[in-house]
Write a protein that holds these residues in place. Structure first.
Motif, PDB file in Angstrom:
ATOM      1  N   CYS A 160       0.740  -1.060  -0.010  1.00 17.14           N
ATOM      2  CA  CYS A 160      -0.089   0.051   0.063  1.00 17.14           C
ATOM      3  C   CYS A 160       1.251   1.118   0.255  1.00 17.14           C
ATOM      4  O   CYS A 160       1.938   1.277   0.490  1.00 17.14           O
ATOM      5  N   PRO A 161       0.530   2.096  -1.048  1.00 16.38           N
ATOM      6  CA  PRO A 161       1.218   3.365  -1.043  1.00 16.38           C
ATOM      7  C   PRO A 161       1.539   3.935   0.761  1.00 16.38           C
ATOM      8  O   PRO A 161       2.170   4.818   0.648  1.00 16.38           O
ATOM      9  N   ILE A 162       0.274   4.669   1.009  1.00 16.02           N
ATOM     10  CA  ILE A 162       0.721   4.928   2.905  1.00 16.02           C
ATOM     11  C   ILE A 162       1.678   4.217   3.600  1.00 16.02           C
ATOM     12  O   ILE A 162       2.582   4.710   4.020  1.00 16.02           O
ATOM     13  N   CYS A 163       1.614   2.779   3.165  1.00 16.32           N
ATOM     14  CA  CYS A 163       2.591   1.640   3.737  1.00 16.32           C
ATOM     15  C   CYS A 163       4.716   2.109   3.383  1.00 16.32           C
ATOM     16  O   CYS A 163       4.607   2.474   4.515  1.00 16.32           O
ATOM     17  N   THR A 164       4.000   2.192   2.336  1.00 20.24           N
ATOM     18  CA  THR A 164       5.466   2.665   1.560  1.00 20.24           C
ATOM     19  C   THR A 164       5.646   3.623   2.264  1.00 20.24           C
ATOM     20  O   THR A 164       7.737   4.506   2.826  1.00 20.24           O
ATOM     21  N   GLN A 165       4.895   4.783   2.587  1.00 19.59           N
ATOM     22  CA  GLN A 165       5.651   5.962   2.495  1.00 19.59           C
ATOM     23  C   GLN A 165       5.788   6.079   4.304  1.00 19.59           C
ATOM     24  O   GLN A 165       7.261   6.746   4.437  1.00 19.59           O
ATOM     25  N   THR A 166       5.695   5.082   4.882  1.00 20.42           N
ATOM     26  CA  THR A 166       5.914   5.323   6.452  1.00 20.42           C
ATOM     27  C   THR A 166       7.119   4.435   6.500  1.00 20.42           C
ATOM     28  O   THR A 166       7.874   4.940   7.133  1.00 20.42           O
ATOM     29  N   TYR A 167       7.401   3.625   5.120  1.00 21.14           N
ATOM     30  CA  TYR A 167       8.900   2.926   6.084  1.00 21.14           C
ATOM     31  C   TYR A 167       9.539   3.666   5.017  1.00 21.14           C
ATOM     32  O   TYR A 167      10.856   4.194   5.948  1.00 21.14           O
ATOM     33  N   VAL A 168       9.693   4.569   4.561  1.00 18.60           N
ATOM     34  CA  VAL A 168      10.267   5.844   3.642  1.00 18.60           C
ATOM     35  C   VAL A 168      10.697   7.036   5.094  1.00 18.60           C
ATOM     36  O   VAL A 168      12.005   7.232   4.957  1.00 18.60           O
ATOM     37  N   GLN A 169       9.705   7.271   5.719  1.00 16.83           N
ATOM     38  CA  GLN A 169       9.898   8.272   6.790  1.00 16.83           C
ATOM     39  C   GLN A 169      10.509   7.221   7.810  1.00 16.83           C
ATOM     40  O   GLN A 169      12.274   8.137   8.204  1.00 16.83           O
ATOM     41  N   GLY A 170      10.199   6.338   7.856  1.00 13.77           N
ATOM     42  CA  GLY A 170      11.015   5.922   8.897  1.00 13.77           C
ATOM     43  C   GLY A 170      12.661   5.440   8.315  1.00 13.77           C
ATOM     44  O   GLY A 170      13.834   5.831   9.352  1.00 13.77           O
ATOM     45  N   MET A 171      12.698   5.356   7.485  1.00  8.39           N
ATOM     46  CA  MET A 171      14.639   4.683   6.874  1.00  8.39           C
ATOM     47  C   MET A 171      15.146   6.854   7.170  1.00  8.39           C
ATOM     48  O   MET A 171      16.400   6.839   7.624  1.00  8.39           O
ATOM     49  N   ILE A 172      14.330   7.593   6.484  1.00 11.66           N
ATOM     50  CA  ILE A 172      15.218   8.549   6.736  1.00 11.66           C
ATOM     51  C   ILE A 172      15.141   9.360   7.776  1.00 11.66           C
ATOM     52  O   ILE A 172      16.432  10.059   8.060  1.00 11.66           O
ATOM     53  N   ALA A 173      14.506   8.577   9.340  1.00  8.12           N
ATOM     54  CA  ALA A 173      14.612   9.104  10.699  1.00  8.12           C
ATOM     55  C   ALA A 173      15.443   8.415  10.641  1.00  8.12           C
ATOM     56  O   ALA A 173      16.725   8.967  11.901  1.00  8.12           O
ATOM     57  N   ASP A 174      16.036   7.481  10.717  1.00 12.04           N
ATOM     58  CA  ASP A 174      17.308   6.833  10.979  1.00 12.04           C
ATOM     59  C   ASP A 174      18.582   6.469  10.035  1.00 12.04           C
ATOM     60  O   ASP A 174      18.903   6.695  10.807  1.00 12.04           O
ATOM     61  N   GLY A 175      18.680   7.514   9.441  1.00 14.27           N
ATOM     62  CA  GLY A 175      19.345   8.220   8.723  1.00 14.27           C
ATOM     63  C   GLY A 175      19.789   9.094   9.376  1.00 14.27           C
ATOM     64  O   GLY A 175      21.148   8.966   9.562  1.00 14.27           O
ATOM     65  N   MET A 176      18.656  10.103   9.886  1.00 11.13           N
ATOM     66  CA  MET A 176      18.909  11.198  10.660  1.00 11.13           C
ATOM     67  C   MET A 176      19.675  10.376  12.101  1.00 11.13           C
ATOM     68  O   MET A 176      20.496  11.407  12.164  1.00 11.13           O
ATOM     69  N   LYS A 177      19.392   9.095  12.758  1.00 13.83           N
ATOM     70  CA  LYS A 177      19.762   9.267  13.820  1.00 13.83           C
ATOM     71  C   LYS A 177      21.544   9.145  13.519  1.00 13.83           C
ATOM     72  O   LYS A 177      22.090   9.467  14.073  1.00 13.83           O
ATOM     73  N   CYS A 178      21.531   7.669  12.363  1.00  6.82           N
ATOM     74  CA  CYS A 178      22.945   7.263  12.608  1.00  6.82           C
ATOM     75  C   CYS A 178      23.837   8.476  12.282  1.00  6.82           C
ATOM     76  O   CYS A 178      24.645   8.808  12.347  1.00  6.82           O
ATOM     77  N   MET A 179      23.832   9.536  10.829  1.00  3.30           N
ATOM     78  CA  MET A 179      24.782  10.931  10.847  1.00  3.30           C
ATOM     79  C   MET A 179      24.169  11.482  12.247  1.00  3.30           C
ATOM     80  O   MET A 179      25.798  12.212  12.429  1.00  3.30           O
ATOM     81  N   ASN A 180      23.466  12.112  13.080  1.00  2.14           N
ATOM     82  CA  ASN A 180      24.326  12.516  14.337  1.00  2.14           C
ATOM     83  C   ASN A 180      25.012  11.918  15.041  1.00  2.14           C
ATOM     84  O   ASN A 180      25.815  12.696  15.929  1.00  2.14           O
ATOM     85  N   ARG A 181      24.332  11.046  15.993  1.00  4.35           N
ATOM     86  CA  ARG A 181      25.737   9.428  15.687  1.00  4.35           C
ATOM     87  C   ARG A 181      27.186   9.558  15.544  1.00  4.35           C
ATOM     88  O   ARG A 181      27.747   9.955  16.271  1.00  4.35           O
ATOM     89  N   ALA A 182      27.068   9.721  14.614  1.00  2.00           N
ATOM     90  CA  ALA A 182      28.481   9.755  13.619  1.00  2.00           C
ATOM     91  C   ALA A 182      29.076  11.379  13.959  1.00  2.00           C
ATOM     92  O   ALA A 182      30.119  11.723  14.399  1.00  2.00           O
ATOM     93  N   LYS A 183      28.055  11.849  14.133  1.00  4.72           N
ATOM     94  CA  LYS A 183      28.456  13.227  14.616  1.00  4.72           C
ATOM     95  C   LYS A 183      29.192  13.917  15.584  1.00  4.72           C
ATOM     96  O   LYS A 183      29.905  14.635  15.836  1.00  4.72           O
ATOM     97  N   GLY A 184      28.986  13.264  16.526  1.00  8.91           N
ATOM     98  CA  GLY A 184      28.803  13.313  18.052  1.00  8.91           C
ATOM     99  C   GLY A 184      30.626  12.930  17.986  1.00  8.91           C
ATOM    100  O   GLY A 184      30.745  13.254  18.992  1.00  8.91           O
ATOM    101  N   ILE A 185      30.129  11.706  17.297  1.00 11.53           N
ATOM    102  CA  ILE A 185      31.275  10.764  18.026  1.00 11.53           C
ATOM    103  C   ILE A 185      32.488  11.659  17.366  1.00 11.53           C
ATOM    104  O   ILE A 185      33.935  11.638  17.407  1.00 11.53           O
ATOM    105  N   TYR A 186      32.449  11.441  15.515  1.00 12.87           N
ATOM    106  CA  TYR A 186      33.654  11.858  14.589  1.00 12.87           C
ATOM    107  C   TYR A 186      33.538  13.356  14.537  1.00 12.87           C
ATOM    108  O   TYR A 186      34.193  13.761  13.537  1.00 12.87           O
ATOM    109  N   GLY A 187      32.552  14.241  15.060  1.00 18.22           N
ATOM    110  CA  GLY A 187      32.809  15.538  14.585  1.00 18.22           C
ATOM    111  C   GLY A 187      31.956  15.954  13.221  1.00 18.22           C
ATOM    112  O   GLY A 187      31.378  15.118  12.189  1.00 18.22           O
ATOM    113  N   GLU A 188      32.121  17.383  13.158  1.00 21.63           N
ATOM    114  CA  GLU A 188      30.988  18.097  11.759  1.00 21.63           C
ATOM    115  C   GLU A 188      31.967  17.595  10.545  1.00 21.63           C
ATOM    116  O   GLU A 188      30.889  17.052   9.202  1.00 21.63           O
TER     117      GLU A 188
END
Length: 135
Positions: free
Chosen positions: A15-43
């Motif tokens: 379903c298109p709504i499910c796909t949109q939810t998964y994509v939004q989750g992936m974007i949020a997870d990617g941002m968490k990963c990036m923020n964690r990396a920046k916290g450890i290794y700098g900007e």
């Protein structure tokens, strides 16, 4: 420093709504990963995203984003890999240990957004035991 962010979302349903939810989750997870990396290794780092959204079971490592990640590992194009959790790579312990063995062979760090470098400490210990049991 060149940091790879890997994210795998097993797409369930069509379903298109499910796909949109998964994509939004992936974007949020990617941002968490990036923020964690920046916290450890700098900007001041270069980030490379490797994503797989689709019907790829966890034990199937023949995913396009994962294959691209492994190619960059083999060619020593990364310094660090960040995943939200280790199960985004695979839930199969043998496949995870084989993958981690390759990552460590190339002196690349693997961290998770949730555990940071502690994930690597745990995996290093697990790798030793896994290698002992494999021989």
């Amino acid at each position: 420093m060149r940091i790879g962010i890997y994210n795998h979302q097993h797409l369930r349903g069509g379903c298109p709504i499910c796909t949109q939810t998964y994509v939004q989750g992936m974007i949020a997870d990617g941002m968490k990963c990036m923020n964690r990396a920046k916290g450890i290794y700098g900007e001041d780092n270069e980030f490379v995203n490797y994503t797989d959204l689709g019907d790829y079971p966890s034990e199937n490592l023949e995913r396009p984003g994962f294959r691209r990640l492994m190619k960059d590992i083999e060619e020593d194009n990364l310094d660090v890999i960040v995943v939200i959790t280790l199960d985004k790579i695979t839930t199969d312990i043998d496949l995870l240990m084989e993958t981690y063995q390759t990552i460590r062979k190339h002196n690349i760090q693997l961290i998770t957004a949730n555990d940071g470098k502690k994930a690597m400490e745990i995996l290093d210990k697990a790798l030793v035991k896994w290698q002992e049991n494999s021989n």
